[in-house]
Design a protein around this motif. Structure first.
Motif, PDB file in Angstrom:
ATOM      1  N   LYS A 173      -0.878  -4.771  14.902  1.00 29.43           N
ATOM      2  CA  LYS A 173      -0.602  -5.020  13.490  1.00 29.43           C
ATOM      3  C   LYS A 173      -1.601  -6.007  12.909  1.00 29.43           C
ATOM      4  N   GLY A 206     -13.274 -11.350   9.031  1.00 28.25           N
ATOM      5  CA  GLY A 206     -11.949 -11.917   8.799  1.00 28.25           C
ATOM      6  C   GLY A 206     -10.819 -11.101   9.375  1.00 28.25           C
ATOM      7  N   CYS A 207     -11.125  -9.938   9.940  1.00 26.98           N
ATOM      8  CA  CYS A 207     -10.079  -9.095  10.528  1.00 26.98           C
ATOM      9  C   CYS A 207      -9.575  -9.707  11.822  1.00 26.98           C
ATOM     10  N   ARG A 208      -8.245  -9.826  11.932  1.00 25.61           N
ATOM     11  CA  ARG A 208      -7.656 -10.400  13.145  1.00 25.61           C
ATOM     12  C   ARG A 208      -6.905  -9.307  13.908  1.00 25.61           C
ATOM     13  N   LEU A 209      -7.216  -9.198  15.170  1.00 24.06           N
ATOM     14  CA  LEU A 209      -6.581  -8.199  16.022  1.00 24.06           C
ATOM     15  C   LEU A 209      -5.484  -8.842  16.856  1.00 24.06           C
ATOM     16  N   ILE A 248     -17.332  -4.928  12.706  1.00 22.04           N
ATOM     17  CA  ILE A 248     -15.939  -5.034  12.295  1.00 22.04           C
ATOM     18  C   ILE A 248     -15.866  -5.782  10.967  1.00 22.04           C
ATOM     19  N   VAL A 249     -14.811  -5.541  10.240  1.00 20.20           N
ATOM     20  CA  VAL A 249     -14.651  -6.190   8.935  1.00 20.20           C
ATOM     21  C   VAL A 249     -14.512  -7.701   9.113  1.00 20.20           C
TER      22      VAL A 249
END
Length: 232
Positions: free
Chosen positions: A232, A224-227, A221-222
């Motif tokens: 959103k 710093g990506c927050r799910l 996963i990228v």
């Protein structure tokens, strides 16, 4: 075309297929269910073989469904292009199962199940495609069946050599040697253990979406990506 683990053409196959969609229940067929091996079972066999240091081998049954015997009376038309002149009104009565018939997988399973029981194998009560044969001295042979593909492993070389010879005598078989490509999964067996991957499938997915030349990353996963639950 039948492809290998590298996506290259391994061989070309052709077969006569019956029009199973025109069969009527209760007339042309009754029961059609035939069990197939679950991936949980296959992974367990690979894990056990890796832990014990055993090798896993693979056999392929040629025209497997043709070995199944029919209990129903089934007729088919003469195939197009092979109609005998002067006897166009005649049809074939099938003695053996044919590809396309709804009961063909069940007929084949019944045939090979009978063979395994005759050879002294014991069928697992919760996985009907898993057969185990034991001998004195702790020798064991484990076989898993997925339609007409078989994988097997053993702690005794004589047992699996006799098994292969017996299978080839009973059925038309292709000895594929060590298991290396099974149901779309590549299997690597070496001194470090047994490893499985789906490199070919992954490359096909990348090619389908035009990402075959994209840069690879080691994390899934990228950074710093927050799910969130909202997406959103």
């Amino acid at each position: 075309m039948k492809l290998n683990e590298n996506g290259d053409v391994d061989k070309h196959k052709a077969r006569l297929v019956a029009k199973g969609y025109s069969q009527r229940h209760g007339i042309d067929y009754n029961e059609v269910f035939a069990p197939v091996a679950r991936w949980d079972t296959i992974r367990t066999i690979l894990a056990l073989a890796s832990f014990k240091g055993w090798c896993v081998f693979q056999l392929d049954v040629k025209s497997a469904f043709l070995h199944g015997e029919l209990n129903e009376t089934v007729y088919i038309d003469q195939p197009q292009g092979y109609v005998k002149q002067g006897e166009e009104h005649k049809v074939y009565r099938l003695r053996k199962a044919l590809y396309g018939l709804k009961q063909a997988p069940r007929a084949w399973y019944s045939r090979i199940e009978t063979y395994f029981i005759k050879e002294g194998f014991e069928k697992c009560h919760c996985e009907h495609t898993l057969f185990v044969k034991t001998e004195d001295g702790g020798n064991i042979l484990i076989v898993s069946l997925y339609v007409y593909d078989l994988i097997f492993t053993s702690n005794n070389e004589d047992m699996f050599v006799k098994f292969k010879q017996s299978m080839m005598k009973e059925f038309a078989m292709t000895d594929l040697g060590k298991m290396k490509y099974f149901l779309g999964v590549e299997v690597i067996q070496n001194e470090q253990g047994i490893f499985i991957n789906q490199k070919k499938y992954a490359n096909e997915v990348l090619a389908r979406f035009g990402m075959i030349d994209s840069n690879s990353v080691k994390n899934p996963i990228v950074p710093g990506c927050r799910l969130s639950r909202s997406g959103k």
